[in-house]
Motif scaffolding. Structure first.
Motif, mmCIF file in Angstrom:
data_model
loop_
_atom_site.group_PDB
_atom_site.id
_atom_site.type_symbol
_atom_site.label_atom_id
_atom_site.label_comp_id
_atom_site.label_asym_id
_atom_site.label_seq_id
_atom_site.Cartn_x
_atom_site.Cartn_y
_atom_site.Cartn_z
ATOM 1 N N ILE A 317 0.855 -1.197 0.000
ATOM 2 C CA ILE A 317 0.000 0.000 0.000
ATOM 3 C C ILE A 317 0.886 1.240 0.000
ATOM 4 O O ILE A 317 0.637 2.204 -0.733
ATOM 5 N N MET A 318 1.941 1.223 0.820
ATOM 6 C CA MET A 318 2.824 2.391 0.905
ATOM 7 C C MET A 318 3.421 2.709 -0.464
ATOM 8 O O MET A 318 3.537 3.861 -0.856
ATOM 9 N N GLU A 319 3.768 1.657 -1.197
ATOM 10 C CA GLU A 319 4.327 1.855 -2.539
ATOM 11 C C GLU A 319 3.271 2.493 -3.456
ATOM 12 O O GLU A 319 3.541 3.426 -4.205
ATOM 13 N N MET A 320 2.053 2.010 -3.330
ATOM 14 C CA MET A 320 0.973 2.476 -4.211
ATOM 15 C C MET A 320 0.634 3.952 -4.007
ATOM 16 O O MET A 320 0.333 4.658 -4.976
ATOM 17 N N VAL A 321 0.684 4.432 -2.758
ATOM 18 C CA VAL A 321 0.222 5.808 -2.496
ATOM 19 C C VAL A 321 1.328 6.852 -2.647
ATOM 20 O O VAL A 321 1.115 8.023 -2.387
ATOM 21 N N LYS A 322 2.490 6.435 -3.087
ATOM 22 C CA LYS A 322 3.630 7.357 -3.194
ATOM 23 C C LYS A 322 3.548 8.278 -4.394
ATOM 24 O O LYS A 322 4.397 9.143 -4.589
ATOM 25 N N LYS A 323 2.578 8.101 -5.270
ATOM 26 C CA LYS A 323 2.425 9.004 -6.415
ATOM 27 C C LYS A 323 0.935 9.124 -6.781
ATOM 28 O O LYS A 323 0.137 8.236 -6.452
ATOM 29 N N ASN A 324 0.611 10.233 -7.440
ATOM 30 C CA ASN A 324 -0.744 10.459 -7.983
ATOM 31 C C ASN A 324 -1.856 10.167 -6.972
ATOM 32 O O ASN A 324 -2.827 9.469 -7.294
ATOM 33 N N THR A 325 -1.698 10.668 -5.767
ATOM 34 C CA THR A 325 -2.662 10.340 -4.709
ATOM 35 C C THR A 325 -3.189 11.622 -4.047
ATOM 36 O O THR A 325 -2.438 12.559 -3.822
ATOM 37 N N ILE A 326 -4.479 11.607 -3.739
ATOM 38 C CA ILE A 326 -5.051 12.702 -2.944
ATOM 39 C C ILE A 326 -5.220 12.189 -1.519
ATOM 40 O O ILE A 326 -5.912 11.182 -1.297
ATOM 41 N N PHE A 327 -4.568 12.845 -0.572
ATOM 42 C CA PHE A 327 -4.723 12.486 0.835
ATOM 43 C C PHE A 327 -5.736 13.441 1.463
ATOM 44 O O PHE A 327 -5.737 14.637 1.148
ATOM 45 N N THR A 328 -6.560 12.911 2.340
ATOM 46 C CA THR A 328 -7.554 13.754 3.007
ATOM 47 C C THR A 328 -7.406 13.601 4.525
ATOM 48 O O THR A 328 -7.442 12.474 5.034
ATOM 49 N N ASN A 329 -7.177 14.725 5.195
ATOM 50 C CA ASN A 329 -7.121 14.781 6.666
ATOM 51 C C ASN A 329 -5.994 13.973 7.308
ATOM 52 O O ASN A 329 -6.117 13.536 8.460
ATOM 53 N N SER A 372 -8.781 9.485 8.352
ATOM 54 C CA SER A 372 -8.104 10.136 7.215
ATOM 55 C C SER A 372 -7.940 9.106 6.092
ATOM 56 O O SER A 372 -7.881 7.899 6.338
ATOM 57 N N ARG A 373 -7.864 9.588 4.870
ATOM 58 C CA ARG A 373 -8.003 8.700 3.716
ATOM 59 C C ARG A 373 -6.969 8.995 2.638
ATOM 60 O O ARG A 373 -6.394 10.080 2.594
ATOM 61 N N PHE A 374 -6.795 8.051 1.736
ATOM 62 C CA PHE A 374 -6.067 8.324 0.495
ATOM 63 C C PHE A 374 -6.941 7.878 -0.675
ATOM 64 O O PHE A 374 -7.686 6.903 -0.574
ATOM 65 N N THR A 375 -6.880 8.641 -1.774
ATOM 66 C CA THR A 375 -7.585 8.254 -2.997
ATOM 67 C C THR A 375 -6.528 7.973 -4.057
ATOM 68 O O THR A 375 -5.720 8.853 -4.386
ATOM 69 N N THR A 376 -6.510 6.752 -4.562
ATOM 70 C CA THR A 376 -5.487 6.312 -5.513
ATOM 71 C C THR A 376 -6.104 5.390 -6.554
ATOM 72 O O THR A 376 -7.002 4.605 -6.223
ATOM 73 N N SER A 377 -5.580 5.452 -7.768
ATOM 74 C CA SER A 377 -6.059 4.535 -8.805
ATOM 75 C C SER A 377 -5.649 3.100 -8.461
ATOM 76 O O SER A 377 -4.500 2.857 -8.059
#
Ligand code: OXD
Ligand code: MN
Length: 596
Positions: A317-329, A372-377
């Motif tokens: 998951i950490m690898e996936m959210v390292k680019k093109n991600t919107i983090f919320t809160n 808090s959340r992350f939005t990722t493809s």
């Protein structure tokens, strides 16, 4: 304002509806979203300029952004969520009800002119693979660029949706941030009109209308009427050392580890095993012509909980959210990287989710919001199943129910039959989490993890599940798991995370008839030996504690489930009443309970 339509290919019913809504909302301008990179970039640029987003460290987190919500708007608002049907009895006691006429009148007043001074985004979206008979189209109208950017990640936006639409119809979604006034917050669903109206929230679960509103609440009603299931379930492929993959679904309540299980990286000691992601939150499940249940993921992205994800517990998951991600809160560190509780060492200087300076040991509360959340493809996920886009879905061999129970429920057990498995799901109770506004840690009934998402009477929903028995002889086996059982010292007994693959392995082997189990009054429970595996650092005593079935506490559980079922009235299926009585008899007959 005359409605401008982008090129040809937009069907008349769409144009007519967008025109009618825009006359009520009165936006200054209208943008038809095409789902392109450029459009995404321009939405982001606008939000950075007006402070809706903060750009993160481009070197460490390229193309990543932080959004901070209004503190009154950080989770799903269940008390403001309504199902609007003519007959109140059709929504049952687990939903809020409003008469459609009343809801329309109320919302019409509140929506009148609410987009003045704003842009209205028209978002045609496709849920599911482009060429699947099970996919569906929706169109969301919103004045939130944050929603438009998130929808671009979570669904397939633009022409692909309009092309699929042809004459199959579409789900209509109307959303406005309004004034973020919680006293006038409404998330209303009109199953008969295939319509959603959402006002005064910008939180994903209330505002990304493709997600809970369309994919679960409205889709569950369509599933009832058309003979399929819309479920709050992960879907994964489990590969064994021979390279054979079997697919399972898992219904777990919000923020109970679905994403972590979907994106599990096998522990070192399980060489040859792997887990492939199909879905982390929602499954649409149909019976195929051979009588097998097959699941598709309607979504294209993840809107998932950040806290407790770390390079140690979940490197994928950490690898996936390292680019093109919107983090919320999430919290922000001084080098403009995101941080949350459970990620590891906290940086020296942090701003909390509301932008205030936060010092460990001194500041009150958590730095990141617990929800808090992350939005990722999903396409960024390194172990995405090659079957993710299969238009027919993946065949399901096992269904797993799960959730947080600090006591009672064993690490894993298997039902005796489909009906007993449906009872298992119907009896699911879990401790509430931060994904919904309200108190956290309170035990509540959450049948099949669908309490907040079933768009009709939950007793009819149980009947719908039971109806599959007469339609197929090839239904999946049903299991329940609980990785959150605690010992007397208040610590988790099971190490969880990647070790959960040990439990999945047992499930796979049960489905193949390859492993023994102990028959107990509640179902088939593993023998301690069948879970022992070199490298798993846990004593046999602890395994026995994890598998223990305690007669007294189970009898109490049954009584409270009985009360819940009674509250559902006459629609509650007789078959489940019988299953519950049988379970009670088995427990009563047993001297201690473990084993029978
Ligand atoms: C979610 C939820 O966001 O279940 O997935 O609340
Ligand atoms: Mn969910």
């Amino acid at each position: 304002m005359a409605l401008k339509v982008p090129g040809d290919g937009v069907q008349q019913p769409v144009i007519g509806w967008v025109d009618a809504v825009s006359k009520i909302m009165k936006p200054d301008s209208i943008v038809w979203c095409d789902g392109s990179e450029e459009e995404f970039r321009s939405l982001i640029k606008g939000m950075i300029a007006d402070g809706t987003l903060i750009k993160l460290n481009e070197e460490k987190y390229p193309n990543c952004y932080l959004h901070r919500s209004n503190p009154n708007d950080v989770a799903r608002s269940e008390e403001a969520t309504f199902i609007c049907t003519e007959n109140k009895d059709d929504v049952g006691p687990t939903n809020n009800w409003m008469a459609p006429d009343e809801a329309h009148a109320k919302l019409l007043k509140l929506f009148d002119g609410c987009m003045t001074g704003r842009t209205m985004y028209v978002i045609p979206y496709l849920l599911g693979p482009a060429d699947s008979p099970y996919s569906q189209v929706g169109i969301e109208l919103t004045d939130s660029p944050y929603v438009a950017a998130n929808m671009n990640i979570m669904t397939k936006v633009g022409r692909v949706a309009l092309e699929h639409l042809k004459d199959v119809g579409f789900v209509k979604g109307v959303h406005s941030i309004g004034a973020l006034d919680p006293s006038n917050r409404y998330i209303c669903h009109f199953p008969d009109e295939k319509l959603i109206m959402s006002l005064n929230s910008n939180y994903g679960g209330n505002a990304l209308l493709s997600k809970k509103c369309h994919s679960l609440r409205l889709a569950s009603v369509m599933g009832r009427d058309e003979g399929w299931l819309a479920e709050h379930m992960l879907v994964i492929g489990i590969e064994d050392p021979d390279g054979t993959v079997i697919y399972v679904t898992g219904a777990f309540p919000s923020a109970s580890g679905k994403t972590n299980l979907t994106m599990l990286k096998p522990p070192e000691y399980m060489k040859g095993w792997d887990v492939w992601a199909v879905s982390d939150d929602i499954a649409w499940i149909h019976l195929d012509s051979e009588g097998r249940l097959r699941a598709i993921n309607p979504e294209s992205g993840l809107f998932a909980v950040a806290p407790n994800t770390s390079p140690k517990t979940n490197p994928r998951i950490m690898e996936m959210v390292k680019k093109n991600t919107i983090f919320t809160n999430v919290a922000l560190s001084s080098d403009k990287t995101p941080w949350w509780e459970g990620m590891g060492e906290h940086p020296r200087k942090l701003w909390d989710w509301q932008g205030k300076v936060w010092t460990a040991g001194k500041s009150a509360g958590s730095a990141a919001h617990p929800n808090s959340r992350f939005t990722t493809s999903i396409h960024q996920y390194p172990s995405l199943s090659t079957e993710y886009n299969n238009p027919n879905g993946v065949p399901i061999t096992a269904i797993i129910f799960g959730g947080r129970r600090s006591e009672l429920v064993p690490l894993v057990y298997e039902s005796f039959s489909w009906e007993h498995g449906v009872l298992m799901g119907a009896m699911l109770k879990v401790e509430t989490t931060a994904a919904a506004a309200g108190e956290v840690g309170v035990l509540r009934n959450d049948p099949m993890a669908m309490k907040p998402f079933c768009g009709y009477h939950i007793a009819d929903y149980f009947n719908h599940w039971l109806s599959f028995r007469s339609r197929s002889g090839k239904l999946p086996k049903i299991f329940q798991i609980n990785a959150f059982r605690m010992g007397r010292d208040g610590r988790f007994l099971w190490p969880g995370y990647s070790n959960n693959l040990v439990v999945l392995k047992w499930i796979v082997e049960r489905c193949r008839g390859k492993v023994e189990a102990v028959e107990t009054p509640i179902g088939y429970v593993p023998t301690a030996a069948s879970l022992k595996i070199d490298g798993l650092n846990i004593t046999e005593t602890t395994i026995n504690e994890l598998l223990h079935v305690d007669k007294g506490t189970w009898m109490d559980e049954l009584e409270s489930s009985w009360l819940f079922f009674e509250s559902l009235g006459e629609r509650f299926p007789i078959v489940l009443r019988q299953e519950l009585s049988k379970l009670m008899d088995r427990l009563q007959e047993s001297s201690s309970a473990n084993p029978r």
